[in-house]
Design a protein around this motif. Sequence first.
Motif, mmCIF file in Angstrom:
data_model
loop_
_atom_site.group_PDB
_atom_site.id
_atom_site.type_symbol
_atom_site.label_atom_id
_atom_site.label_comp_id
_atom_site.label_asym_id
_atom_site.label_seq_id
_atom_site.Cartn_x
_atom_site.Cartn_y
_atom_site.Cartn_z
ATOM 1 N N ALA A 174 -2.202 1.667 -4.930
ATOM 2 C CA ALA A 174 -2.133 1.124 -3.568
ATOM 3 C C ALA A 174 -3.218 0.075 -3.361
ATOM 4 O O ALA A 174 -2.975 -0.993 -2.790
ATOM 5 N N GLY A 175 -4.421 0.364 -3.846
ATOM 6 C CA GLY A 175 -5.534 -0.559 -3.655
ATOM 7 C C GLY A 175 -5.475 -1.763 -4.556
ATOM 8 O O GLY A 175 -5.748 -2.892 -4.133
ATOM 9 N N SER A 176 -5.112 -1.547 -5.822
ATOM 10 C CA SER A 176 -5.086 -2.681 -6.749
ATOM 11 C C SER A 176 -4.011 -3.688 -6.353
ATOM 12 O O SER A 176 -4.211 -4.903 -6.462
ATOM 13 N N MET A 177 -2.857 -3.211 -5.866
ATOM 14 C CA MET A 177 -1.810 -4.130 -5.426
ATOM 15 C C MET A 177 -2.219 -4.856 -4.157
ATOM 16 O O MET A 177 -1.965 -6.062 -4.002
ATOM 17 N N LEU A 178 -2.859 -4.140 -3.242
ATOM 18 C CA LEU A 178 -3.362 -4.762 -2.011
ATOM 19 C C LEU A 178 -4.363 -5.866 -2.322
ATOM 20 O O LEU A 178 -4.275 -6.987 -1.783
ATOM 21 N N ILE A 179 -5.310 -5.587 -3.194
ATOM 22 C CA ILE A 179 -6.344 -6.567 -3.520
ATOM 23 C C ILE A 179 -5.747 -7.762 -4.263
ATOM 24 O O ILE A 179 -6.052 -8.923 -3.941
ATOM 25 N N GLY A 180 -4.885 -7.513 -5.245
ATOM 26 C CA GLY A 180 -4.267 -8.610 -5.980
ATOM 27 C C GLY A 180 -3.465 -9.523 -5.076
ATOM 28 O O GLY A 180 -3.536 -10.752 -5.186
ATOM 29 N N PHE A 181 -2.693 -8.947 -4.162
ATOM 30 C CA PHE A 181 -1.885 -9.738 -3.235
ATOM 31 C C PHE A 181 -2.774 -10.531 -2.282
ATOM 32 O O PHE A 181 -2.495 -11.703 -1.994
ATOM 33 N N THR A 182 -3.832 -9.908 -1.796
ATOM 34 C CA THR A 182 -4.742 -10.598 -0.878
ATOM 35 C C THR A 182 -5.440 -11.755 -1.584
ATOM 36 O O THR A 182 -5.604 -12.842 -1.006
ATOM 37 N N VAL A 183 -5.849 -11.543 -2.817
ATOM 38 C CA VAL A 183 -6.501 -12.601 -3.591
ATOM 39 C C VAL A 183 -5.578 -13.806 -3.729
ATOM 40 O O VAL A 183 -5.981 -14.947 -3.470
ATOM 41 N N THR A 233 0.833 -1.206 0.000
ATOM 42 C CA THR A 233 0.000 0.000 0.000
ATOM 43 C C THR A 233 0.862 1.249 0.000
ATOM 44 O O THR A 233 0.569 2.226 -0.710
ATOM 45 N N LEU A 234 1.936 1.231 0.779
ATOM 46 C CA LEU A 234 2.852 2.375 0.827
ATOM 47 C C LEU A 234 3.515 2.582 -0.535
ATOM 48 O O LEU A 234 3.556 3.705 -1.053
ATOM 49 N N VAL A 235 4.009 1.499 -1.123
ATOM 50 C CA VAL A 235 4.646 1.588 -2.447
ATOM 51 C C VAL A 235 3.633 2.060 -3.490
ATOM 52 O O VAL A 235 3.948 2.896 -4.349
ATOM 53 N N GLY A 236 2.416 1.528 -3.395
ATOM 54 C CA GLY A 236 1.375 1.940 -4.330
ATOM 55 C C GLY A 236 1.040 3.412 -4.206
ATOM 56 O O GLY A 236 0.836 4.104 -5.213
ATOM 57 N N ALA A 237 0.984 3.905 -2.972
ATOM 58 C CA ALA A 237 0.685 5.326 -2.748
ATOM 59 C C ALA A 237 1.812 6.201 -3.303
ATOM 60 O O ALA A 237 1.555 7.259 -3.904
ATOM 61 N N ILE A 238 3.053 5.767 -3.102
ATOM 62 C CA ILE A 238 4.187 6.511 -3.656
ATOM 63 C C ILE A 238 4.122 6.504 -5.181
ATOM 64 O O ILE A 238 4.376 7.525 -5.843
ATOM 65 N N ASP A 239 3.762 5.342 -5.746
ATOM 66 C CA ASP A 239 3.626 5.228 -7.200
ATOM 67 C C ASP A 239 2.522 6.154 -7.709
ATOM 68 O O ASP A 239 2.661 6.783 -8.763
#
Length: 354
Positions: free
Chosen positions: A218-227, A82-88
Motif C-alpha cells: 500500500a505504501g510503496s505504490m502510494l509513494i511511487g505514484f506520488t513521485v 492504497t486500498l489495492v495495496g492493502a488487499i495485496d
Amino acid sequence: MPHSLLELGFTFFISLSILFMMRKVAQRINLVDKPNERKHHTGAIPLVGGISICIAFMHFLISNSDLLPSYRLYLSSIFILTLVGAIDDKIDLSFKVRLLIQASLSVAMMMIADIQLHQLGNMFGFGQMNLTGVGLGYVITVLAVIGAINAFNMVDGIDGLLGGLSIVTFAGLGYVLYIDGQPNLSYLCLVLIVIILPYVLLNLGVFTRRYKVFMGDAGSMLIGFTVIWFLLLASQNGTKAPLRPVTALWLIAVPLMDMAAIMIRRVRRGDSPFKPDREHLHHIFQRLGFSSLQTLLIICGIATAYAAFGIYGEMVNIPEYVMFYLFIGCFGVYALLLSNVWKVSAKIREWRGI
C-alpha cells in the motif's frame, strides 16, 4: 514561516498518532507480515505504514486543496492504490491485477488532469523530442507510472530503505521547485517528508521493536505514484518547466536502476520479471557482510549523490544528452556488478575475512 512550522509539527503528530492507532487495527484484522524464506524479520509486523501515510496526506490535502492541481483525482488515485495495496498485503493479488489498476490510473491522470509526458527535451542529443500528437506520449507515460510504482515497491527490502529513498527524492525535487519559485509543490514535498518520518522512526525500531511497522505494498505504490505525479508536474509544466525530464531520472536513480537490472536478470534467466528474489542492491551489501543499518546508510548515500549530481546538472545546465548518457553509463556499471555479484561478494568476503 511560524504558521508553516506549526502546521508541519501538527502534521508530524497526526502522522505519528495514526501509525500507533493503525498498528492495533492491523493486529486485530491480521494485516501483518510474517517471516518466511525471503523475509527474515522476527514476529508478525503490522503492514500499516502506507495506510497511515495515505490517511495523513489525504487529511492535509483536503485542508490545503489549493496546493495541488487536480487534487481530487490525485486523492482518489492514492486511495485506490492504497486500498489495492492493502488487499495485496492481505491476500497476495496477481501482479496482472495490480498492473491493470496502475495503468488505468495513469490513463485517468492523462485524460482528466492532462498530466503526461509531452516532451523529453534534448535527451538523446538529436534535438528536442516532442511527444505531443504522436501518441507515443501516452504509452511512455503509462510505462513511466507503472515503472515508478514498481521501482519503489521492489526496493522495499530492509528497514528504513523505502522511507529513506523516498525522502531523498522528495527533498531533491522540493529543493529544485523552491529554487524555481514554485512554493506550493515544494512545500508539499516537505509535508510528505514530515509525514514519512514517523514511519521511518517506527520502522527502524526507535520506539523499541514492540512498535515496529512495515510499509506494505500500500505504501510503496502510494509513494511511487506520488513521485511520478510530482515529477511529471515539475518536468512537463509548459515551456518553462522547472525540471528537465532527464533530471527526474537522477532523482529516482537507485530504485529505477535496481528495478531495471533485476528485471533484465530475471528475464535472461527465463523467470517472470515480477518473481520475488533476494538479488536486490540491499541484498548485495548484506551478502558483502554489511549490517542492515550500514546497508541503509550506504544506499541512501548513493541515492543522495545521484540526486545531488542531477540537481547540479540542472543548475549549471549540463546538456541533457550528456546527463542521460552518464545515467545510462552508471546503470551499465551497476548492471555489470549485479550480474557478477556472486564472484564479487565471494572475493570481498574473503578479503574482509568473513
